[in-house]
Design a protein around this motif. Structure first.
Motif, PDB file in Angstrom:
ATOM      1  N   GLN A   1       0.809  -1.156   0.075  1.00  0.00           N
ATOM      2  CA  GLN A   1      -0.130  -0.097  -0.051  1.00  0.00           C
ATOM      3  C   GLN A   1       0.871   1.244  -0.096  1.00  0.00           C
ATOM      4  OE1 GLN A   1      -3.459   0.360  -0.113  1.00  0.00           O
ATOM      5  NE2 GLN A   1      -3.680  -1.944  -0.257  1.00  0.00           N
ATOM      6  N   VAL A   2       0.450   2.294  -0.739  1.00  0.00           N
ATOM      7  CA  VAL A   2       1.026   3.532  -0.625  1.00  0.00           C
ATOM      8  C   VAL A   2       0.280   4.561  -0.035  1.00  0.00           C
ATOM      9  CG1 VAL A   2       1.798   5.332  -1.989  1.00  0.00           C
ATOM     10  CG2 VAL A   2       2.550   3.017  -2.774  1.00  0.00           C
ATOM     11  N   GLN A   3       0.615   5.486   0.521  1.00  0.00           N
ATOM     12  CA  GLN A   3      -0.589   6.285   1.579  1.00  0.00           C
ATOM     13  C   GLN A   3      -0.069   7.658   0.631  1.00  0.00           C
ATOM     14  OE1 GLN A   3       1.388   4.172   3.824  1.00  0.00           O
ATOM     15  NE2 GLN A   3      -0.596   3.091   3.351  1.00  0.00           N
ATOM     16  N   LEU A   4      -0.830   8.705   0.589  1.00  0.00           N
ATOM     17  CA  LEU A   4      -0.642  10.022  -0.140  1.00  0.00           C
ATOM     18  C   LEU A   4      -1.046  11.018   0.758  1.00  0.00           C
ATOM     19  CD1 LEU A   4      -1.553   9.188  -3.825  1.00  0.00           C
ATOM     20  CD2 LEU A   4       0.890   9.248  -2.722  1.00  0.00           C
ATOM     21  N   VAL A   5      -0.101  12.173   0.934  1.00  0.00           N
ATOM     22  CA  VAL A   5      -0.756  13.227   1.842  1.00  0.00           C
ATOM     23  C   VAL A   5      -0.819  14.462   1.031  1.00  0.00           C
ATOM     24  CG1 VAL A   5      -0.554  14.519   3.886  1.00  0.00           C
ATOM     25  CG2 VAL A   5      -0.198  12.078   4.002  1.00  0.00           C
ATOM     26  N   GLU A   6      -1.963  15.068   0.551  1.00  0.00           N
ATOM     27  CA  GLU A   6      -1.752  16.267  -0.093  1.00  0.00           C
ATOM     28  C   GLU A   6      -1.711  17.384   0.555  1.00  0.00           C
ATOM     29  OE1 GLU A   6      -4.462  14.156  -3.616  1.00  0.00           O
ATOM     30  OE2 GLU A   6      -5.290  15.494  -1.863  1.00  0.00           O
ATOM     31  N   SER A   7      -1.199  18.550   0.057  1.00  0.00           N
ATOM     32  CA  SER A   7      -1.231  19.808   0.913  1.00  0.00           C
ATOM     33  C   SER A   7      -1.228  21.034  -0.197  1.00  0.00           C
ATOM     34  CB  SER A   7      -0.194  20.126   1.952  1.00  0.00           C
ATOM     35  OG  SER A   7       1.281  20.044   1.317  1.00  0.00           O
ATOM     36  N   GLY A   8      -1.741  21.930   0.056  1.00  0.00           N
ATOM     37  CA  GLY A   8      -1.842  23.257  -0.674  1.00  0.00           C
ATOM     38  C   GLY A   8      -3.303  23.385  -1.066  1.00  0.00           C
ATOM     39  N   GLY A   9      -3.433  24.060  -2.375  1.00  0.00           N
ATOM     40  CA  GLY A   9      -4.807  24.275  -2.640  1.00  0.00           C
ATOM     41  C   GLY A   9      -5.554  25.801  -1.941  1.00  0.00           C
ATOM     42  N   GLY A  10      -6.705  25.972  -2.653  1.00  0.00           N
ATOM     43  CA  GLY A  10      -7.340  27.135  -1.820  1.00  0.00           C
ATOM     44  C   GLY A  10      -7.922  27.775  -2.871  1.00  0.00           C
ATOM     45  N   LEU A  11      -8.277  29.064  -2.484  1.00  0.00           N
ATOM     46  CA  LEU A  11      -8.812  30.003  -3.397  1.00  0.00           C
ATOM     47  C   LEU A  11      -7.840  31.030  -3.788  1.00  0.00           C
ATOM     48  CD1 LEU A  11     -11.459  31.369  -4.367  1.00  0.00           C
ATOM     49  CD2 LEU A  11     -11.696  32.567  -2.459  1.00  0.00           C
ATOM     50  N   VAL A  12      -7.949  31.603  -4.950  1.00  0.00           N
ATOM     51  CA  VAL A  12      -6.890  32.705  -5.531  1.00  0.00           C
ATOM     52  C   VAL A  12      -7.590  33.502  -6.672  1.00  0.00           C
ATOM     53  CG1 VAL A  12      -5.885  30.913  -7.314  1.00  0.00           C
ATOM     54  CG2 VAL A  12      -4.526  32.883  -6.417  1.00  0.00           C
ATOM     55  N   GLN A  13      -7.272  34.476  -6.898  1.00  0.00           N
ATOM     56  CA  GLN A  13      -7.761  35.334  -7.920  1.00  0.00           C
ATOM     57  C   GLN A  13      -7.193  34.859  -9.319  1.00  0.00           C
ATOM     58  OE1 GLN A  13      -7.342  39.457  -6.881  1.00  0.00           O
ATOM     59  NE2 GLN A  13      -9.500  39.439  -6.214  1.00  0.00           N
ATOM     60  N   ALA A  14      -7.867  35.090 -10.341  1.00  0.00           N
ATOM     61  CA  ALA A  14      -7.396  34.896 -11.551  1.00  0.00           C
ATOM     62  C   ALA A  14      -6.029  35.464 -11.986  1.00  0.00           C
ATOM     63  CB  ALA A  14      -8.014  35.140 -12.831  1.00  0.00           C
ATOM     64  N   GLY A  15      -5.028  34.744 -12.480  1.00  0.00           N
ATOM     65  CA  GLY A  15      -3.413  35.286 -12.512  1.00  0.00           C
ATOM     66  C   GLY A  15      -2.891  35.330 -11.501  1.00  0.00           C
ATOM     67  N   GLY A  16      -3.462  34.492 -10.400  1.00  0.00           N
ATOM     68  CA  GLY A  16      -2.456  34.124  -9.265  1.00  0.00           C
ATOM     69  C   GLY A  16      -1.968  33.001  -9.321  1.00  0.00           C
ATOM     70  N   SER A  17      -1.202  32.390  -8.244  1.00  0.00           N
ATOM     71  CA  SER A  17      -0.404  31.420  -8.045  1.00  0.00           C
ATOM     72  C   SER A  17      -0.701  30.554  -6.825  1.00  0.00           C
ATOM     73  CB  SER A  17       1.203  31.518  -8.047  1.00  0.00           C
ATOM     74  OG  SER A  17       1.478  32.524  -9.117  1.00  0.00           O
ATOM     75  N   LEU A  18      -0.528  29.285  -7.020  1.00  0.00           N
ATOM     76  CA  LEU A  18      -0.768  28.190  -5.851  1.00  0.00           C
ATOM     77  C   LEU A  18       0.064  27.066  -6.136  1.00  0.00           C
ATOM     78  CD1 LEU A  18      -4.827  27.733  -5.410  1.00  0.00           C
ATOM     79  CD2 LEU A  18      -3.134  28.790  -3.841  1.00  0.00           C
ATOM     80  N   ARG A  19       0.232  26.369  -5.071  1.00  0.00           N
ATOM     81  CA  ARG A  19       1.446  25.346  -5.095  1.00  0.00           C
ATOM     82  C   ARG A  19       0.776  24.090  -4.340  1.00  0.00           C
ATOM     83  NH1 ARG A  19       7.240  26.164  -2.752  1.00  0.00           N
ATOM     84  NH2 ARG A  19       6.266  26.273  -0.883  1.00  0.00           N
ATOM     85  N   LEU A  20       0.795  22.899  -4.966  1.00  0.00           N
ATOM     86  CA  LEU A  20       0.084  21.599  -4.436  1.00  0.00           C
ATOM     87  C   LEU A  20       1.451  20.676  -4.246  1.00  0.00           C
ATOM     88  CD1 LEU A  20      -2.923  20.986  -6.874  1.00  0.00           C
ATOM     89  CD2 LEU A  20      -2.712  22.240  -4.707  1.00  0.00           C
ATOM     90  N   SER A  21       1.254  20.129  -2.947  1.00  0.00           N
ATOM     91  CA  SER A  21       2.457  19.161  -2.697  1.00  0.00           C
ATOM     92  C   SER A  21       1.638  17.678  -2.235  1.00  0.00           C
ATOM     93  CB  SER A  21       3.276  19.775  -1.435  1.00  0.00           C
ATOM     94  OG  SER A  21       4.152  20.683  -1.853  1.00  0.00           O
ATOM     95  N   CYS A  22       2.362  16.864  -2.792  1.00  0.00           N
ATOM     96  CA  CYS A  22       1.844  15.217  -2.224  1.00  0.00           C
ATOM     97  C   CYS A  22       3.037  14.419  -1.831  1.00  0.00           C
ATOM     98  CB  CYS A  22       1.184  14.704  -3.476  1.00  0.00           C
ATOM     99  SG  CYS A  22       0.548  13.031  -3.504  1.00  0.00           S
ATOM    100  N   ALA A  23       2.983  13.958  -0.626  1.00  0.00           N
ATOM    101  CA  ALA A  23       3.994  12.846  -0.290  1.00  0.00           C
ATOM    102  C   ALA A  23       3.535  11.594  -0.258  1.00  0.00           C
ATOM    103  CB  ALA A  23       4.433  13.695   1.313  1.00  0.00           C
ATOM    104  N   ALA A  24       4.247  10.705  -0.685  1.00  0.00           N
ATOM    105  CA  ALA A  24       4.223   9.521  -0.492  1.00  0.00           C
ATOM    106  C   ALA A  24       4.932   8.645   0.314  1.00  0.00           C
ATOM    107  CB  ALA A  24       4.149   8.812  -2.143  1.00  0.00           C
ATOM    108  N   SER A  25       4.164   7.602   1.079  1.00  0.00           N
ATOM    109  CA  SER A  25       5.016   6.686   2.190  1.00  0.00           C
ATOM    110  C   SER A  25       4.266   5.318   1.916  1.00  0.00           C
ATOM    111  CB  SER A  25       4.836   7.386   3.485  1.00  0.00           C
ATOM    112  OG  SER A  25       3.363   7.273   3.765  1.00  0.00           O
ATOM    113  N   GLY A  26       5.119   4.425   2.532  1.00  0.00           N
ATOM    114  CA  GLY A  26       4.561   3.215   2.461  1.00  0.00           C
ATOM    115  C   GLY A  26       5.375   2.499   1.547  1.00  0.00           C
ATOM    116  N   SER A  27       4.759   1.558   0.621  1.00  0.00           N
ATOM    117  CA  SER A  27       5.497   0.791  -0.097  1.00  0.00           C
ATOM    118  C   SER A  27       5.692   1.345  -1.433  1.00  0.00           C
ATOM    119  CB  SER A  27       4.611  -0.588  -0.350  1.00  0.00           C
ATOM    120  OG  SER A  27       4.574  -1.351   0.813  1.00  0.00           O
ATOM    121  N   THR A  28       6.446   2.167  -1.385  1.00  0.00           N
ATOM    122  CA  THR A  28       7.101   3.037  -2.631  1.00  0.00           C
ATOM    123  C   THR A  28       7.843   2.366  -3.569  1.00  0.00           C
ATOM    124  OG1 THR A  28       8.772   4.232  -1.603  1.00  0.00           O
ATOM    125  CG2 THR A  28       6.471   5.382  -1.648  1.00  0.00           C
ATOM    126  N   SER A  29       7.984   2.618  -4.576  1.00  0.00           N
ATOM    127  CA  SER A  29       8.960   2.005  -5.651  1.00  0.00           C
ATOM    128  C   SER A  29       9.849   2.542  -6.409  1.00  0.00           C
ATOM    129  CB  SER A  29       7.973   1.232  -6.490  1.00  0.00           C
ATOM    130  OG  SER A  29       8.576   0.591  -7.713  1.00  0.00           O
TER     131      SER A  29
END
Length: 119
Positions: A1-29
């Motif tokens: 099994q692989v577990q994923l934890v996401e972070s980031g996202g939200g509300l932004v105005q057009a033209g703006g920026s956001l960053r999403l992150s995702c960390a994997a743990s467990g039986s990675t390959s």
């Protein structure tokens, strides 16, 4: 099994920026593909960006030049930097991690994070 934890996202105005992150743990390959899909209401889920263990990165045509996917191999983490966001980028973004499991390929999914771009 692989577990994923996401972070980031939200509300932004057009033209703006956001960053999403995702960390994997467990039986990675050492052989894998990791990245982000998104799904907007009334639309099918679509691949936004992915990066493979080979280093090959792939992007949805509509985000090329605006989104950048990067990875930190040591931490099994990928980051999606989103710039020049548009209202049509509004969706739930899902992190995925795929790897070979015997003769098959298995995808694992995060819980999803909302990205809302206001006009």
């Amino acid at each position: 099994q692989v577990q994923l934890v996401e972070s980031g996202g939200g509300l932004v105005q057009a033209g703006g920026s956001l960053r999403l992150s995702c960390a994997a743990s467990g039986s990675t390959s050492s052989i894998y593909a990791m990245g982000w899909y998104r799904q907007a209401p009334g639309h099918e889920r679509e691949l936004v960006a992915s990066i493979a263990s080979s280093g090959y990165a792939n992007y949805l045509d509509s985000v090329k030049g605006r989104f950048t996917i990067s990875e930190d191999n040591a931490k099994n983490r990928v980051t999606l930097q989103m710039q020049s966001l548009k209202p049509e980028d509004t969706a739930v973004y899902y992190c995925f991690y795929g790897k070979p499991t015997g003769p098959r390929w298995t995808d694992y999914w995060g819980q999803g994070t909302q990205v809302t771009v206001s006009s």
